[in-house]
Design a protein around this motif. Structure first.
Motif, PDB file in Angstrom:
ATOM      1  N   VAL A  57       0.836  -1.205   0.000  1.00 19.73           N
ATOM      2  CA  VAL A  57       0.000   0.000   0.000  1.00 19.73           C
ATOM      3  C   VAL A  57       0.868   1.252   0.000  1.00 19.73           C
ATOM      4  O   VAL A  57       0.631   2.195  -0.764  1.00 19.73           O
ATOM      5  CB  VAL A  57      -0.980  -0.010   1.193  1.00 19.73           C
ATOM      6  N   ALA A  58       1.896   1.264   0.828  1.00 25.28           N
ATOM      7  CA  ALA A  58       2.794   2.425   0.888  1.00 25.28           C
ATOM      8  C   ALA A  58       3.497   2.641  -0.446  1.00 25.28           C
ATOM      9  O   ALA A  58       3.635   3.782  -0.908  1.00 25.28           O
ATOM     10  CB  ALA A  58       3.816   2.238   2.003  1.00 25.28           C
ATOM     11  N   VAL A  59       3.923   1.560  -1.083  1.00 24.05           N
ATOM     12  CA  VAL A  59       4.600   1.677  -2.374  1.00 24.05           C
ATOM     13  C   VAL A  59       3.629   2.182  -3.436  1.00 24.05           C
ATOM     14  O   VAL A  59       3.976   3.028  -4.256  1.00 24.05           O
ATOM     15  CB  VAL A  59       5.235   0.335  -2.794  1.00 24.05           C
ATOM     16  N   LYS A  60       2.393   1.685  -3.422  1.00 26.69           N
ATOM     17  CA  LYS A  60       1.395   2.148  -4.399  1.00 26.69           C
ATOM     18  C   LYS A  60       1.124   3.636  -4.242  1.00 26.69           C
ATOM     19  O   LYS A  60       0.994   4.355  -5.230  1.00 26.69           O
ATOM     20  CB  LYS A  60       0.088   1.366  -4.255  1.00 26.69           C
ATOM     21  N   ILE A  61       1.040   4.100  -3.020  1.00 31.30           N
ATOM     22  CA  ILE A  61       0.807   5.532  -2.788  1.00 31.30           C
ATOM     23  C   ILE A  61       1.957   6.352  -3.354  1.00 31.30           C
ATOM     24  O   ILE A  61       1.749   7.383  -4.000  1.00 31.30           O
ATOM     25  CB  ILE A  61       0.606   5.805  -1.286  1.00 31.30           C
ATOM     26  N   ARG A  62       3.173   5.896  -3.159  1.00 36.89           N
ATOM     27  CA  ARG A  62       4.331   6.612  -3.683  1.00 36.89           C
ATOM     28  C   ARG A  62       4.371   6.543  -5.212  1.00 36.89           C
ATOM     29  O   ARG A  62       4.748   7.510  -5.880  1.00 36.89           O
ATOM     30  CB  ARG A  62       5.606   6.070  -3.072  1.00 36.89           C
ATOM     31  N   ALA A  63       3.963   5.413  -5.773  1.00 37.84           N
ATOM     32  CA  ALA A  63       3.921   5.281  -7.236  1.00 37.84           C
ATOM     33  C   ALA A  63       2.866   6.208  -7.834  1.00 37.84           C
ATOM     34  O   ALA A  63       3.095   6.829  -8.875  1.00 37.84           O
ATOM     35  CB  ALA A  63       3.635   3.830  -7.619  1.00 37.84           C
ATOM     36  N   ILE A  64       1.721   6.324  -7.183  1.00 38.44           N
ATOM     37  CA  ILE A  64       0.681   7.242  -7.658  1.00 38.44           C
ATOM     38  C   ILE A  64       1.184   8.681  -7.593  1.00 38.44           C
ATOM     39  O   ILE A  64       0.920   9.492  -8.489  1.00 38.44           O
ATOM     40  CB  ILE A  64      -0.624   7.046  -6.857  1.00 38.44           C
ATOM     41  N   GLY A  65       1.941   9.008  -6.557  1.00 38.01           N
ATOM     42  CA  GLY A  65       2.547  10.337  -6.461  1.00 38.01           C
ATOM     43  C   GLY A  65       3.509  10.593  -7.603  1.00 38.01           C
ATOM     44  O   GLY A  65       3.547  11.700  -8.161  1.00 38.01           O
ATOM     45  N   ALA A  66       4.292   9.584  -7.971  1.00 37.06           N
ATOM     46  CA  ALA A  66       5.220   9.736  -9.099  1.00 37.06           C
ATOM     47  C   ALA A  66       4.457   9.976 -10.395  1.00 37.06           C
ATOM     48  O   ALA A  66       4.830  10.834 -11.198  1.00 37.06           O
ATOM     49  CB  ALA A  66       6.112   8.500  -9.222  1.00 37.06           C
ATOM     50  N   VAL A  67       3.363   9.245 -10.598  1.00 32.64           N
ATOM     51  CA  VAL A  67       2.546   9.438 -11.799  1.00 32.64           C
ATOM     52  C   VAL A  67       1.973  10.853 -11.823  1.00 32.64           C
ATOM     53  O   VAL A  67       1.947  11.512 -12.870  1.00 32.64           O
ATOM     54  CB  VAL A  67       1.414   8.383 -11.882  1.00 32.64           C
ATOM     55  N   ALA A  68       1.547  11.349 -10.669  1.00 30.99           N
ATOM     56  CA  ALA A  68       1.007  12.710 -10.599  1.00 30.99           C
ATOM     57  C   ALA A  68       2.070  13.741 -10.981  1.00 30.99           C
ATOM     58  O   ALA A  68       1.778  14.708 -11.702  1.00 30.99           O
ATOM     59  CB  ALA A  68       0.472  12.991  -9.199  1.00 30.99           C
ATOM     60  N   PHE A  69       3.294  13.545 -10.525  1.00 24.56           N
ATOM     61  CA  PHE A  69       4.355  14.481 -10.887  1.00 24.56           C
ATOM     62  C   PHE A  69       4.709  14.376 -12.368  1.00 24.56           C
ATOM     63  O   PHE A  69       5.034  15.372 -13.003  1.00 24.56           O
ATOM     64  CB  PHE A  69       5.588  14.281 -10.011  1.00 24.56           C
ATOM     65  N   PHE A  70       4.631  13.167 -12.947  1.00 18.76           N
ATOM     66  CA  PHE A  70       4.851  13.040 -14.385  1.00 18.76           C
ATOM     67  C   PHE A  70       3.797  13.822 -15.142  1.00 18.76           C
ATOM     68  O   PHE A  70       4.101  14.505 -16.113  1.00 18.76           O
ATOM     69  CB  PHE A  70       4.798  11.578 -14.836  1.00 18.76           C
TER      70      PHE A  70
END
Length: 116
Positions: free
Chosen positions: A95-108
């Motif tokens: 879950v923590a990794v998914k949240i960070r991955a979604i944040g990366a997608v948002a910054f992209f």
């Protein structure tokens, strides 16, 4: 793990004696981050996702998406989709990794603008 943390810190600082780190080594840095987000170790994958955010934020300013993100956008998104975004949430740390991955997608998305 420590190498990914260092690369993220360098991207966040984004300064060298010779100029801009992301402009000079962006392709290599993003290649490493794309490989590391797919790591099965949640700690490494999470730090790699956060380092992607550092790459986009570099030095407190938004990255020039047209030159530093867009050329690698497809590969980075595929790495996130096949990596942490595909993990089962019942796995430890997923879950923590998914949240960070979604944040990366948002910054992209923010950095790439219309190309996203």
């Amino acid at each position: 793990f420590q190498a990914v943390v260092l690369l993220g810190a360098l991207c966040e600082a984004d300064s060298t004696l010779d100029g801009n780190i992301r402009a000079q080594y962006g392709a290599r840095i993003l290649q490493v981050f794309a490989q590391m987000v797919q790591c099965k170790c949640s700690k490494i994958a999470a730090v790699a996702c956060l380092s992607l955010v550092s790459y986009c934020r570099g030095g407190g300013d938004a990255v020039d998406g047209a030159t530093l993100v867009v050329p690698f956008l497809k590969e980075l998104l595929m790495a996130l989709v096949t990596g942490p975004l595909s993990w089962d949430v019942s796995e430890p740390g997923a879950v923590a990794v998914k949240i960070r991955a979604i944040g990366a997608v948002a910054f992209f998305a923010q950095s790439s603008g219309g190309a996203f």
